[in-house]
Design an enzyme around this catalytic site. Sequence first.
Site, mmCIF file in Angstrom:
data_model
loop_
_atom_site.group_PDB
_atom_site.id
_atom_site.type_symbol
_atom_site.label_atom_id
_atom_site.label_comp_id
_atom_site.label_asym_id
_atom_site.label_seq_id
_atom_site.Cartn_x
_atom_site.Cartn_y
_atom_site.Cartn_z
ATOM 1 N N PHE A 149 -17.533 10.795 30.279
ATOM 2 C CA PHE A 149 -17.671 9.358 30.528
ATOM 3 C C PHE A 149 -18.964 8.785 29.987
ATOM 4 O O PHE A 149 -19.067 7.574 29.780
ATOM 5 C CB PHE A 149 -17.575 9.077 32.046
ATOM 6 C CG PHE A 149 -18.853 9.341 32.799
ATOM 7 C CD1 PHE A 149 -19.860 8.383 32.842
ATOM 8 C CD2 PHE A 149 -19.068 10.547 33.460
ATOM 9 C CE1 PHE A 149 -21.050 8.620 33.519
ATOM 10 C CE2 PHE A 149 -20.254 10.790 34.148
ATOM 11 C CZ PHE A 149 -21.251 9.826 34.172
ATOM 12 N N LYS A 173 -8.516 12.650 23.959
ATOM 13 C CA LYS A 173 -8.324 12.380 25.392
ATOM 14 C C LYS A 173 -9.696 11.973 25.918
ATOM 15 O O LYS A 173 -10.522 12.802 26.286
ATOM 16 C CB LYS A 173 -7.827 13.649 26.097
ATOM 17 C CG LYS A 173 -7.017 13.395 27.369
ATOM 18 C CD LYS A 173 -7.732 12.613 28.435
ATOM 19 C CE LYS A 173 -8.706 13.427 29.249
ATOM 20 N NZ LYS A 173 -9.516 12.566 30.171
ATOM 21 N N GLU A 176 -11.265 9.138 31.578
ATOM 22 C CA GLU A 176 -10.419 8.140 32.258
ATOM 23 C C GLU A 176 -11.257 7.078 32.960
ATOM 24 O O GLU A 176 -10.731 6.074 33.429
ATOM 25 C CB GLU A 176 -9.491 8.844 33.262
ATOM 26 C CG GLU A 176 -10.177 9.568 34.419
ATOM 27 C CD GLU A 176 -10.692 10.972 34.086
ATOM 28 O OE1 GLU A 176 -11.026 11.236 32.911
ATOM 29 O OE2 GLU A 176 -10.783 11.797 35.015
ATOM 30 N N ARG A 177 -12.604 7.299 33.013
ATOM 31 C CA ARG A 177 -13.436 6.341 33.748
ATOM 32 C C ARG A 177 -13.840 5.149 32.884
ATOM 33 O O ARG A 177 -14.114 4.078 33.392
ATOM 34 C CB ARG A 177 -14.685 7.046 34.273
ATOM 35 C CG ARG A 177 -14.305 8.190 35.197
ATOM 36 C CD ARG A 177 -15.520 8.767 35.861
ATOM 37 N NE ARG A 177 -15.450 10.209 35.930
ATOM 38 C CZ ARG A 177 -16.450 10.977 36.325
ATOM 39 N NH1 ARG A 177 -17.592 10.448 36.668
ATOM 40 N NH2 ARG A 177 -16.307 12.277 36.371
ATOM 41 N N SER A 226 -18.871 18.639 31.547
ATOM 42 C CA SER A 226 -19.684 19.466 32.452
ATOM 43 C C SER A 226 -19.420 20.957 32.203
ATOM 44 O O SER A 226 -18.367 21.333 31.674
ATOM 45 C CB SER A 226 -19.351 19.113 33.899
ATOM 46 O OG SER A 226 -17.976 19.338 34.132
ATOM 47 N N CYS A 281 -26.707 13.844 28.762
ATOM 48 C CA CYS A 281 -26.855 15.300 28.740
ATOM 49 C C CYS A 281 -28.199 15.710 28.154
ATOM 50 O O CYS A 281 -28.620 16.841 28.288
ATOM 51 C CB CYS A 281 -25.741 15.946 27.942
ATOM 52 S SG CYS A 281 -25.863 15.570 26.204
ATOM 53 N N GLU A 382 -27.550 20.432 38.051
ATOM 54 C CA GLU A 382 -27.569 19.255 37.175
ATOM 55 C C GLU A 382 -27.246 18.050 38.055
ATOM 56 O O GLU A 382 -26.150 17.970 38.617
ATOM 57 C CB GLU A 382 -26.525 19.370 36.061
ATOM 58 C CG GLU A 382 -26.560 18.149 35.145
ATOM 59 C CD GLU A 382 -25.465 18.121 34.078
ATOM 60 O OE1 GLU A 382 -24.337 18.572 34.334
ATOM 61 O OE2 GLU A 382 -25.756 17.608 32.983
HETATM 62 P P1 NAD Z 1 -16.304 16.197 33.137
HETATM 63 O O1 NAD Z 1 -16.453 17.631 32.779
HETATM 64 O O2 NAD Z 1 -15.984 15.840 34.531
HETATM 65 O O3 NAD Z 1 -15.151 15.517 32.241
HETATM 66 C C1 NAD Z 1 -15.094 15.682 30.843
HETATM 67 C C2 NAD Z 1 -13.648 15.560 30.401
HETATM 68 O O4 NAD Z 1 -12.891 16.620 30.996
HETATM 69 C C3 NAD Z 1 -12.980 14.243 30.789
HETATM 70 O O5 NAD Z 1 -12.176 13.797 29.731
HETATM 71 C C4 NAD Z 1 -12.162 14.639 32.013
HETATM 72 O O6 NAD Z 1 -10.978 13.856 32.144
HETATM 73 C C5 NAD Z 1 -11.811 16.086 31.745
HETATM 74 N N1 NAD Z 1 -11.672 16.876 32.975
HETATM 75 C C6 NAD Z 1 -12.374 16.718 34.130
HETATM 76 N N2 NAD Z 1 -11.995 17.625 35.042
HETATM 77 C C7 NAD Z 1 -11.039 18.384 34.469
HETATM 78 C C8 NAD Z 1 -10.254 19.501 34.909
HETATM 79 N N3 NAD Z 1 -10.398 20.009 36.134
HETATM 80 N N4 NAD Z 1 -9.375 20.040 34.058
HETATM 81 C C9 NAD Z 1 -9.218 19.532 32.821
HETATM 82 N N5 NAD Z 1 -9.924 18.479 32.351
HETATM 83 C C10 NAD Z 1 -10.826 17.909 33.149
HETATM 84 O O7 NAD Z 1 -17.647 15.477 32.656
HETATM 85 P P2 NAD Z 1 -18.097 13.974 32.910
HETATM 86 O O8 NAD Z 1 -18.455 13.802 34.350
HETATM 87 O O9 NAD Z 1 -17.131 13.024 32.301
HETATM 88 O O10 NAD Z 1 -19.424 13.925 32.022
HETATM 89 C C11 NAD Z 1 -20.681 14.346 32.476
HETATM 90 C C12 NAD Z 1 -20.959 15.773 32.094
HETATM 91 O O11 NAD Z 1 -20.849 15.927 30.676
HETATM 92 C C13 NAD Z 1 -22.375 16.207 32.433
HETATM 93 O O12 NAD Z 1 -22.325 17.517 32.940
HETATM 94 C C14 NAD Z 1 -23.099 16.170 31.101
HETATM 95 O O13 NAD Z 1 -24.211 17.018 31.000
HETATM 96 C C15 NAD Z 1 -22.018 16.593 30.177
HETATM 97 N N6 NAD Z 1 -22.280 16.158 28.806
HETATM 98 C C16 NAD Z 1 -22.657 17.117 27.915
HETATM 99 C C17 NAD Z 1 -22.944 16.751 26.623
HETATM 100 C C18 NAD Z 1 -23.357 17.777 25.613
HETATM 101 O O14 NAD Z 1 -23.417 17.434 24.451
HETATM 102 N N7 NAD Z 1 -23.634 19.004 25.986
HETATM 103 C C19 NAD Z 1 -22.838 15.406 26.222
HETATM 104 C C20 NAD Z 1 -22.430 14.465 27.169
HETATM 105 C C21 NAD Z 1 -22.159 14.857 28.471
#
Ligand code: NAD
Length: 497
Positions: A149, A173, A176-177, A226, A281, A382
């Site tokens: 998101f 994909k 969704e937020r 994450s 991140c 985190e």
């Molecule tokens: P998230 O992991 O909750 O979601 C990321 C994606 O995965 C979304 O599209 C979500 O719909 C999907 N998803 C969530 N739960 C899932 C599940 N159980 N099964 C399958 N798919 C699922 O992350 P977020 O809250 O949207 O973003 C924040 C996180 O992303 C933080 O931990 C941040 O550090 C990380 N991030 C990392 C980078 C990087 O380059 N390393 C960059 C941006 C964000």
Amino acid sequence: MKVIRHWIDGKTYEPASDRHGDVYNPATGEIQSRVAFASTEVVDVAVEAAVRAAKSWKSVSIAKRTKILFAFRQLVDKHQHEIARLLTLEHGKVTGDALGEVNRGLEVIEFACGIADLQKGEYSENVSTEVDSYSIRQPLGVVAGITPFNFPAMVPMWMYPIAIACGNTFVLKPSERDPSCANFCAQLLADAGLPQGVFNVVHGDKVAVDRLLEHPKISAISFVGSTPIAQYIYETGTRHGKRVQALGGAKNHMIVLPDADMELAADAAVSAGYGSAGERCMAISVVVCVGNAADKLVPLMKERIAKLRVGDGFEAQSEMGPLINKAHRDKVAGYVDKGVAEGATLVSDGRTLAIANRPGGFFLGPCLFDNVSPSMTIYKDEIFGPVLSTTRVATYDEAIHLVNTNPYANGVALFTNDGGAARKFQHEVEVGMVGINVPIPVPMAYYSFGGWKASLFGDHHIYGRDGVHFYTRTKAVTSRWPDPRHRGVDLGFPQNR
Ligand code: NAD
């Protein structure tokens, strides 16, 4: 209420029935639209569209692909304020920050415009007598991107411009937020002349993600999110035979040596800790003060924090917006409670902040802790919010030990005026992206982005040359044109002569 739909085969796709999710305006706390959640059948429709398009897209000339990318680049540049508006509306980040995000994404599109040079193979003449060898970088087919998101424009742009430039077709994909930006960019790609089916968007949750992970016609998955989900994506995707790069979470340290310019370090820590409300991140999460650095630095940070203006991202004076939703806001505030309970010193407390004209918004003011020890929860987890921890250590060796033993290894920064110390640090530190007097060292598009350890699962960083390598596979051709000296059947292993 407005419904944000999937984008498949060059147009909006509306299946007969769909589950839906709510999309909030984080500044007001109101639900402003709904987003369709794809079923496995909808994902299959998108993948089939991408499979059909892949048959011809892989043979489209480099000249034509490049023209489309240049046109897309122009359109993103022209519409950057509209894209930024969508980011503020659904994510909450302030306008200037949103424009910054669009422009960092634009740099990757510009990099992808150079695909003619990037996708070149190699050629060796006479590897054996009158035998030549050469390599070709070919697309993988259909690839998918699953994105978080916090950068709804930039992170997908780390993926699809390069994937498409290499001759792949793409299924995105997005989170969704804050889903609207993906559709807006899909329309711009269509306007730029991208054939239908080359870029598709399916919205949704785990149902859509799981179908992408197991779909037999998807060759590769790029994921950013994450760490627990990144690990799940990597393990599930590779189990289904796919190439996977899965970028995870972070706990970025900023080491400040006693000789550093403390005014510069304070500006940097506050900017990198609270920009985008800490939902980056590459945000700085822990400031590691060596020797007496904290005695000077903490008061300077406190001074700056007191002046930060928090509010609706659309208001010109706002420097920091709300968090993404109420659950996350409350989770972050809960970490602050925990930090106090575990004995850290709360220097700035943003928990009671109220925004008069936005009482329902998901706001949390900037929080600063001092005397945080590595055993505390706020040090280990985190937090992904506007909470900065200060840790005091006696020596540089203790500071680098903290960084190198942390499970995350996305970004790190060192602040010093000692070139020798900086050089030693860049050599010793076990982190993927390093800043020397630079708090958020996000590499340019012609380098690659990626952490180490629990911040990245897979072998390739994202974008840059790593991106081109991830989205292509190499074919090596050995060729001989028959000539009169051909000697007939020879069962011996071919030897180079
Ligand atoms: P998230 O992991 O909750 O979601 C990321 C994606 O995965 C979304 O599209 C979500 O719909 C999907 N998803 C969530 N739960 C899932 C599940 N159980 N099964 C399958 N798919 C699922 O992350 P977020 O809250 O949207 O973003 C924040 C996180 O992303 C933080 O931990 C941040 O550090 C990380 N991030 C990392 C980078 C990087 O380059 N390393 C960059 C941006 C964000």
